[in-house]
Design a protein around this motif. Structure first.
Motif, PDB file in Angstrom:
ATOM      1  N   SER B  30       0.811  -1.219   0.000  1.00 31.81           N
ATOM      2  CA  SER B  30       0.000   0.000   0.000  1.00 31.81           C
ATOM      3  C   SER B  30       0.843   1.268   0.000  1.00 31.81           C
ATOM      4  N   GLY B  31       2.134   1.140   0.140  1.00 32.82           N
ATOM      5  CA  GLY B  31       2.944   2.350   0.182  1.00 32.82           C
ATOM      6  C   GLY B  31       4.396   2.050  -0.097  1.00 32.82           C
ATOM      7  N   ASP B  32       5.194   3.084  -0.037  1.00 28.42           N
ATOM      8  CA  ASP B  32       6.600   2.943  -0.385  1.00 28.42           C
ATOM      9  C   ASP B  32       7.443   3.478   0.764  1.00 28.42           C
ATOM     10  N   LEU B  34      10.383   4.051   0.941  1.00 29.39           N
ATOM     11  CA  LEU B  34      11.498   4.902   0.523  1.00 29.39           C
ATOM     12  C   LEU B  34      11.027   6.263   0.018  1.00 29.39           C
ATOM     13  N   ALA B  35       9.720   6.526   0.123  1.00 31.43           N
ATOM     14  CA  ALA B  35       9.153   7.745  -0.474  1.00 31.43           C
ATOM     15  C   ALA B  35       9.941   8.995  -0.100  1.00 31.43           C
ATOM     16  N   ARG B  38      13.316   9.219  -1.790  1.00 29.60           N
ATOM     17  CA  ARG B  38      13.284   9.408  -3.236  1.00 29.60           C
ATOM     18  C   ARG B  38      13.158  10.868  -3.627  1.00 29.60           C
ATOM     19  N   THR B  39      12.502  11.674  -2.803  1.00 30.06           N
ATOM     20  CA  THR B  39      12.354  13.085  -3.156  1.00 30.06           C
ATOM     21  C   THR B  39      13.355  13.950  -2.404  1.00 30.06           C
ATOM     22  N   SER B  40      14.266  13.319  -1.693  1.00 27.71           N
ATOM     23  CA  SER B  40      15.286  14.074  -0.975  1.00 27.71           C
ATOM     24  C   SER B  40      16.314  14.587  -1.970  1.00 27.71           C
ATOM     25  N   SER B  41      16.902  15.738  -1.658  1.00 25.20           N
ATOM     26  CA  SER B  41      17.923  16.252  -2.562  1.00 25.20           C
ATOM     27  C   SER B  41      19.315  16.015  -1.986  1.00 25.20           C
ATOM     28  N   ARG B  45      21.896  10.434  -1.578  1.00 26.28           N
ATOM     29  CA  ARG B  45      20.584   9.810  -1.541  1.00 26.28           C
ATOM     30  C   ARG B  45      20.641   8.334  -1.920  1.00 26.28           C
ATOM     31  N   LEU B  48      21.810   6.281   0.811  1.00 32.83           N
ATOM     32  CA  LEU B  48      20.822   6.141   1.885  1.00 32.83           C
ATOM     33  C   LEU B  48      19.725   5.150   1.490  1.00 32.83           C
TER      34      LEU B  48
END
Lengths: 632, 513
Positions: B30-32, B34-35, B38-41, B45, B48
Motif C-alpha cells: 500500500s505504500g513505499d 522509501l518515499a 526518493r524526493t530528498s535532494s 541519496r 541512503l
C-alpha cells in the motif's frame, strides 16, 4: 425582627469570609508568577537517539536536540543564510588549483567540552571516519555500500565528501585540520567537519562510566589520534569497537542519574539532563559553553524541555493550557484558528523549504532499472518533436497554478482568505532568495503568468487544436496519466488541474497512488506532481533534478546546453554569477516546457508571547536555530 | 474439554497466520517506505536508499519477506522472539513493551469504571423500569454512546482542564455558577426519586438548598485549593457505606452483620491518624502503602467471624467490601491532602489539570504522593472520556439482560415462596443476568491492549494505539506487524476465554466437539 437581624449578620459574615478568601487566592496566584526561565518546545516525534548522524536516527527531534548540545563552524539563520560561527573557529580555502583544492579548519584555543576536556583539532577527525568510505575500508571498518553494515553506520557516506576527498591532515599544534579534495567543491562550506567528543568515545570503549579529569580526557584524545592514524594504515579493531559505540551506544530514550555521563558530553549551550521515553527530554545550561554565540544577558533560558505531542490540535490546547511554550508545524485549518484565538500566544505563518511542482515526461528515465520497460511514447514524448513541445506548453499554460496556490497556501488556514498567495516561478530559487526576481523576470516564465487563467487556458486550447482540430472544452482529446499521492492535499490539487485542463482538451487521470514514489520512473505516467524537500542550501542543489544523468531526473529530460550551464555551477562563483547561471538554466527549462514549480509548503509557528526573539526558520533546526537569543 | 481447547487453539493459530499474512502484504503493497528518500535532494541519496533497502530487506518481495518476519516471531517458541526493527532502528519488542503499560494505564481504569458504573446504572434502571429515572438514564446513555470521542476529548480539555485551571486561580465559585449547579443537581436528584408532584418539588428544593450551602462552604473554606475529608468526613462516609453495603448484601434485618460492618468503620476512624502518619514517611515503600489496607481487610474478616455464627460467608463478604471502600476513602483523603502541595509545586503553578501526556515534564519531585497525584491528574480526562462513551453499552446490556431474567418463571417462583425483593434480585436474578455480559467484558479486556487509537493521539499518550497509527502513516511494516501480532492474539484468546467462561458459569451450556 430577630430572625431578620440574624440573617443580616450571617450575610455580612459570609461576605467577609468570601472577600478574605478571594484575597488570599489572589495573593497565592501572584506569588507563583515568578520569573520564567524554562521553555517547553513541542516536537511531533519522540527522541530516539542522542546521535542524529546515522540514517536511522536522522530525525528532526534528534537533530534539534543535537543542535542545542553542539556548536560547529557554521549554522543557518532564518533567511536562510549560512553564518560562520567564529566563536568556535575559522575555516578558509588554503589552496585552489586544478586537481588540488584544500580547506583548513581551525578550532579556537581555550574551548572545553562540558566535562572540562579541551576541544582540539583531533575532535574534528571523527568526521573523516564518518564520511569517507575509503577510510572505512582501509581501517577494516567495513564497506559502507556493501551487503553488511559498516562499524560506523553513518549517514554521511556516498556524498560530496566521500566522492572527492583525497586526504586529511592535522596541524602541528593539533588545532587545525586541512582537507584535500580532488577538485573544487562548490558546497565545500557545508561538507566540512564538525567536532565530536572523541575522548568520551575512547573512555566509553574502555568501559568507563565517570567523567574524566581534564588530563585523563586529554590522554584519551591523544589515544584517539593514534587510533585514527593506525586506521589510515590498516585494519584497527579498536576503531571498530568505537564504531559500535558510536552507532548504537547513543540510542537511549530514558536518561537519568544512572545514565553514563560520558554519553552526554557536549559543547553546545545546553546539555541533556534527563529524558523519559516517548515523553520528553530536559536540557540544562552548559556552564562551560564558549563555542557559540553567548546566551542572552537578560532572563536567558536555564532549561529547555522538548515535549513530544504528535498532533496539531492537542498541541494547540496544550499551548493554551501553558503546558508548552513553543509550537511549530503544519496544522490544519481548525488548529490554526484555535491557535489564533489563544491569548498571550504569538502566531506566525511562514514557508518551509519543501516545494510542490509538476513535471512532464519527455522520455524514459535515466534511472529506469527495468530493461524491458517500453519506450515512453505518450503525448509529451520528445520523439514527437514540435507536436509534443506544443502539447507540453499547452498543458503548462492550462495549469491553474494561482487557484492551487490560493487553496493550499492563502486558504490553508483560513478558507475565507481571498488574497492571492505567491506562486513560485523559478526552478532554482525560492521567492525571497537573492536573485529570485531577476531570474523570474528573464527566464520566460512570464508566458505562464501573463493574463488571466481563462486567457491562458484559451491559448492552450489553440495550441492543442493546432494538432487536434477537433479539440474543444471537454472534448477529452489528449489523455494524460498523472502520478500523485492519494492524500487530501494532492487529490485537491489534481481535481483543480483536471477541471482546468479539460477546458484545453486534456483528460487528466484523477486516481492517486499511495506508492507514487516508487513509480517516478514508470513510463506509463505522463505527468507527476510531488514536492522536493531540500535539507540544505546549496548552489548546485538542483543540478540532480535537471542534469541529463541527474539522480533526481525521472522524466528523461536531456539537453546538452543545460548540462553545460549546470556543470559550470560547480566552481567558485559570486552571487551575481550564480544568479546569471540560474537564469540561463531556467530559460532553457521554460523553453522546453518540462516543468513548473507551484508553491512552498506553508508552516505555522506559535509561541508564548512572553518568550522573545523567536524567529522561525524554514530549515532544520527550524525554531531553535537562534536559541541563544531567546529570553523571557 | 481438553480436546475442545486444543482444537480451538489450532484454529486460532490458523487464523493468526492467515490474518497476519494478509495484513503484512496489504501494508507492504500500500505504500513505499522509501518515499521520503526518493524526493530528498541529499547528495548521498542513493547510498541512503541502498542502506535502508539493506536494513529492511526491501529487495525481497513482501509475500516472501513475510516468512522472514514469521521466523523471527516464531522464535518466541525458543525464547528468542525477534519482531525486527522499526524504521528508526529501534527494536520493535522494546517499543511494544514500553507502550503496553502506558495503554493499560489509560484503558484499564476506564474499562473497569465503565463496567462497574454501567452495570450499576443498568440494574437500577431495570428495577425501576419505565420510571422517570429509567428514561433519563436511557437518554443520557444514548447521548454518550453517540458522542465522537475526539470531540468529547476536546471539550473536556477546554472546560475541565484549561477553564478549570483558569478558575482555580481564584478557586471561588461565583453566584451564577452556584445557582446553575444547584438547579442541575436539584433536577437530577428529583428525576431519580419518583413520587407525587409535591414530593418531587420538595426533593428538588431540598437538593437545591443543600447544594448552595455545600458550595458556599467550599468557597469559605477554600476547599478547592485545600481539600480534604478529615477524620470526621472519613468516619461519616465509612459508616454510611458500611450500613449501605450490609443492607444490599445481607439486609438490614441481619443486625449482627450490620454491627460487624459498623465495627470496620469504627476501626477505620481509630486507625486514621496512625495510618496517615505511616503514609507521611519520606520514602514510602509499596508495602507501607498497602499494609494499612490489608490490615483493614483482616480486621473486617475478624469482625465478621466474631459477630456472626451462621452464614459467615456473606457476613465476611459484607465486611470485606466495607473495608475496601474504607481503604479507598483513606486513600482519597490522603490524595486530597496532597492536592494543595501539588498545585503549588514548581512547574504546576496552580494549573494542575493537564491536557496531554502521562507526566508533567516540568515537575521534579521525589515525593510519592505528589507523583501519584501527577499520574492521577494526567489519567483523569482520558479516563472520563473513555468511560463516558463505553458506559452506555453496559447500561443497555445489563438492563436488558436483567429485565429478561426478571420475567422468568423461577423468579416468579422465588417471589411466590415469599423471598424478599432484595434476595430475589441480588441472589436469583442478578447472577444469571450477568452471564451474557462476560462475553462483552472479555472482549473489552482484550481491547485494552489494542489501545484506544483516537484517545491516545488526542491526549498524547504513546501507547499501542499511537504505535499502530504511526506505523501505518510512516510505512513501518515491522512495527505495524508487531502491534498487530499482539492485539490479534489477545482478541482471539479473549474469544476463547469468553467461550470457556460461559460454559463454566452457565451449566446449561456445554462445550462439545
Amino acid at each position: 425582627m430577630q430572625a431578620k437581624r440574624t440573617l443580616r449578620s450571617v450575610a455580612i459574615l459570609a461576605a467577609g469570609l468570601l472577600a478574605t478568601s478571594t484575597a488570599t487566592g489572589l495573593v497565592a496566584s501572584s506569588a507563583n508568577a515568578a520569573a520564567k526561565s524554562t521553555v517547553i518546545i513541542n516536537e511531533t516525534t519522540a527522541m530516539t537517539s542522542l546521535n542524529s548522524g546515522t540514517p536511522d536516527t536522522n530525525l528532526v527531534t534528534n537533530s534539534d536536540i543535537g543542535y542545542l548540545t553542539s556548536a560547529g563552524f557554521w549554522y543557518y539563520d532564518n533567511k536562510p543564510n549560512l553564518v560562520r560561527n567564529t566563536k568556535f573557529g575559522t575555516f578558509k580555502i588554503a589552496k585552489n588549483v586544478k586537481n588540488d583544492f584544500e580547506v583548513t579548519y581551525t578550532v579556537n584555543k581555550g574551548q572545553v567540552w562540558s566535562d572540562g576536556v579541551a576541544i582540539t583539532g583531533v575532535d574534528l577527525l571523527l568526521s573523516h571516519i564518518l564520511n569517507s568510505s575509503a577510510y572505512s575500508k582501509k581501517a577494516g571498518l567495513g564497506d559502507p555500500s556493501g551487503d553488511t553494515a559498516p562499524a560506523f553506520t553513518s549517514g554521511g557516506y556516498g556524498g560530496v565528501y566521500d566522492n572527492h576527498i583525497k586526504s586529511v591532515s592535522l596541524s602541528k599544534d593539533k588545532m587545525s585540520v586541512t582537507l584535500k579534495y580532488d577538485s573544487f567543491q562548490p558546497d565545500w562550506q557545508i561538507s566540512g567537519p564538525g567536532p565530536s567528543p572523541v575522548h568520551a568515545l575512547e573512555l566509553l570503549a574502555d568501559g568507563k562510566t565517570a567523567l574524566p579529569t581534564p588530563a585523563a580526557g586529554a590522554a584519551a584524545t591523544a589515544k584517539f589520534l593514534s587510533d585514527f592514524n593506525a586506521g589510515l594504515k590498516g585494519p584497527n579493531a579498536r576503531l571498530a569497537k568505537i564504531g559500535a559505540i558510536w552507532s548504537t551506544g547513543y540510542n537511549i530514550q530514558d536518561i537519568n542519574a544512572s545514565t553514563n555521563p560520558l554519553l552526554l558530553v557536549s559543547n553546545g549551550g545546553f546539555i541533556v539532563q534527563s529524558a523519559i521515553k516517548n515523553t520528553s527530554v530536559t536540557l540544562v545550561r552548559n556552564p562551560k559553553y564558549t563555542s557559540g554565540p553567548a546566551l542572552s544577558k537578560t532572563n536567558p533560558l536555564n532549561k529547555v524541555i522538548f515535549s513530544f505531542v504528535t498532533d496539531g490540535a492537542p498541541a494547540a490546547q496544550a499551548l493554551g493550557n501553558g503546558e508548552i511554550d513553543v509550537y511549530d508545524g503544519q496544522p490544519d485549518t481548525a488548529t490554526y484558528q484555535q491557535l489564533k484565538q489563544l491569548g498571550g500566544v504569538t502566531v506566525e505563518t511562514g514557508t518551509t523549504m519543501t516545494y510542490e511542482h509538476v513535471d512532464l515526461r519527455v522520455g524514459n528515465s535515466a534511472l529506469q532499472t527495468d530493461a524491458n520497460a517500453a519506450d515512453y511514447n505518450g503525448p509529451f514524448a520528445d520523439s514527437h518533436g514540435q507536436k509534443a513541445r506544443d502539447l507540453r506548453k499547452a498543458f503548462l499554460l492550462a495549469l491553474p497554478r494561482q487557484s492551487i496556490v490560493n487553496k493550499e497556501v492563502s486558504q490553508a488556514y483560513d478558507p475565507n482568505n481571498q488574497a492571492d498567495a505567491t506562486v513560485m516561478n523559478s526552478n532554482f530559487l525560492l521567492p525571497g532568495q537573492t536573485g529570485y526576481k531577476s531570474v523570474v523576470a528573464g527566464s520566460g516564465v512570464s508566458v505562464y503568468t501573463a493574463g488571466t487563467q481563462a486567457e491562458r487556458t484559451a491559448a492552450a486550447l489553440k495550441l492543442v487544436q493546432k494538432w487536434y482540430p477537433s479539440a474543444a472544452d471537454g472534448s477529452n482529446t489528449v489523455a494524460i496519466n498523472m502520478l500523485f499521492k492519494n492524500n487530501a492535499r494532492r487529490i485537491g490539487e489534481n481535481l483543480l488541474i483536471a477541471a482546468e485542463e479539460a477546458k484545453a482538451g486534456f483528460k487528466v487521470s484523477t486516481v492517486g497512488n499511495a506508492a507514487w514514489s516508487s513509480k517516478l520512473d514508470d513510463p506509463n505516467y505522463d505527468v507527476a506532481m510531488f514536492a522536493w524537500a531540500p535539507q540544505v542550501v546549496s548552489q548546485t542543489g538542483n543540478n540532480a533534478n535537471y542534469q541529463s544523468d541527474g539522480g533526481n531526473n525521472h522524466y528523461g529530460w536531456n539537453d546538452s546546453a543545460l548540462d553545460t550551464v549546470l556543470h559550470s555551477l560547480e566552481a567558485p562563483l559570486t552571487d551575481a554569477q550564480i544568479t546569471a547561471k540560474y537564469l540561463a538554466a531556467d530559460k532553457i527549462i521554460m523553453a522546453k516546457a518540462w516543468t513548473l514549480p507551484l508553491y512552498q509548503w506553508p508552516s505555522v509557528a506559535a509561541y508564548s508571547s512572553s518568550l522573545k526573539n523567536v524567529k522561525p526558520s524554514p530549515l532544520i533546526p527550524n525554531m531553535v536555530w537562534n536559541y541563544w537569543e531567546w529570553h523571557f | 474439554m481438553l480436546a475442545y481447547i486444543a482444537r480451538r487453539i489450532g484454529i486460532v493459530l490458523l487464523i493468526l497466520f492467515g490474518s497476519s499474512y494478509i495484513v503484512y502484504n496489504l501494508e507492504a503493497f500500500s505504500g513505499d517506505p522509501l518515499a521520503e528518500l526518493r524526493t530528498s535532494s541529499a547528495k548521498n541519496r542513493d547510498f541512503l536508499i541502498a542502506q535502508m533497502t539493506r536494513e529492511l530487506h526491501l529487495d525481497v518481495p513482501p509475500p516472501i519477506r513475510y516468512f522472514d518476519w514469521l521466523r523471527g516471531v516464531l522464535g518466541v517458541l525458543t525464547g528468542h522472539a525477534d519482531l525486527g526493527k522499526t524504521r528508526d532502528g529501534l527494536l520493535v519488542v522494546n517499543e511494544i513493551s514500553a507502550a503496553i503499560p502506558v495503554t493499560i494505564r489509560l484503558v484499564l481504569g476506564a474499562t473497569i469504571l465503565a463496567i462497574v458504573l454501567g452495570i450499576t446504572v443498568g440494574v437500577i434502571t431495570a428495577i425501576r423500569q419505565y420510571s422517570r429515572l429509567d428514561y433519563t438514564m436511557t437518554f443520557i446513555s444514548f447521548l454518550m454512546f453517540s458522542l465522537p470521542i475526539f470531540w468529547v476529548a476536546v471539550l473536556l480539555k477546554q472546560y475541565m482542564a484549561i477553564e478549570f485551571n483558569n478558575f482555580l486561580g481564584s478557586g471561588q465559585i461565583t453566584v451564577p455558577w452556584m445557582i446553575g449547579a444547584a438547579i442541575l443537581i436539584g433536577i437530577s436528584v428529583a428525576g431519580i426519586i419518583s413520587g407525587s408532584r409535591r414530593r418531587v418539588w420538595f426533593i428538588f428544593g431540598g437538593a437545591f438548598v443543600s447544594t448552595v450551602i455545600l458550595l458556599w462552604l467550599v468557597n469559605v473554606t477554600d476547599w478547592l485549593l485545600k481539600p480534604g475529608l478529615g477524620i470526621v468526613g472519613v468516619g461519616l462516609l465509612t459508616a454510611g457505606i458500611s450500613v449501605g453495603i450490609a443492607a444490599i448484601v445481607v439486609g438490614m434485618e441481619n443486625r449482627r452483620v450490620v454491627l460487624a460492618s459498623l465495627t470496620v468503620a469504627i476501626a477505620t476512624v481509630a486507625l486514621y491518624f496512625p495510618i496517615n502518619a505511616l503514609w507521611s514517611a519520606k520514602h514510602l515503600s509499596f508495602l507501607a502503602l498497602i499494609a494499612p489496607m490489608l490490615l483493614l481487610v483482616v480486621l473486617a474478616i475478624v469482625a465478621a467471624v466474631a459477630f456472626t455464627k451462621v452464614d459467615r460467608g456473606s457476613a465476611i463478604r459484607t465486611t470485606v467490601i466495607t473495608s475496601v471502600f474504607a481503604s479507598l476513602l483513606l486513600l482519597i483523603d490522603r490524595m486530597m491532602n496532597t492536592w494543595s502541595g501539588y498545585i503549588h509545586s514548581d512547574g504546576i503553578d496552580l494549573r494542575p489539570i493537564p491536557t496531554y501526556g502521562t507526566v508533567s515534564v516540568r515537575l521534579s519531585s521525589d515525593n510519592f504522593w505528589i507523583n501519584l497525584m501527577d499520574g492521577f491528574v494526567h489519567v483523569l480526562l482520558p479516563t472520563i472520556a473513555l468511560t463516558l462513551i463505553s458506559f452506555a453499552g453496559y447500561v443497555r446490556y445489563s438492563r436488558g439482560s436483567l429485565l429478561e431474567v426478571m420475567n422468568m418463571d423461577y423468579i416468579r417462583t422465588a417471589r411466590a415462596k415469599g423471598l424478599s425483593e432484595r434476595v430475589v434480585i441480588v441472589r436469583h436474578a442478578l447472577r444469571n443476568a450477568m452471564i451474557p455480559l462476560t462475553t462483552l467484558m472479555a472482549f473489552d479486556f482484550a481491547g485494552v491492549i489494542g489501545g484506544a487509537i483516537i484517545t491516545e493521539s488526542v491526549f498524547g499518550w504513546h501507547g499501542m494505539g499511537t504505535l499502530f497509527r504511526s506505523a501505518i502513516s510512516s510505512q513501518d511494516l515491522n512495527l505495524l506487524m508487531g502491534v498487530f501480532a499482539i492485539t490479534s492474539f489477545m482478541a482471539v484468546m479473549a474469544n476463547l476465554v469468553a467461550d470457556l467462561l460461559y460454559s463454566a458459569l452457565d451449566p446449561r451450556i456445554r462445550v462439545s466437539k
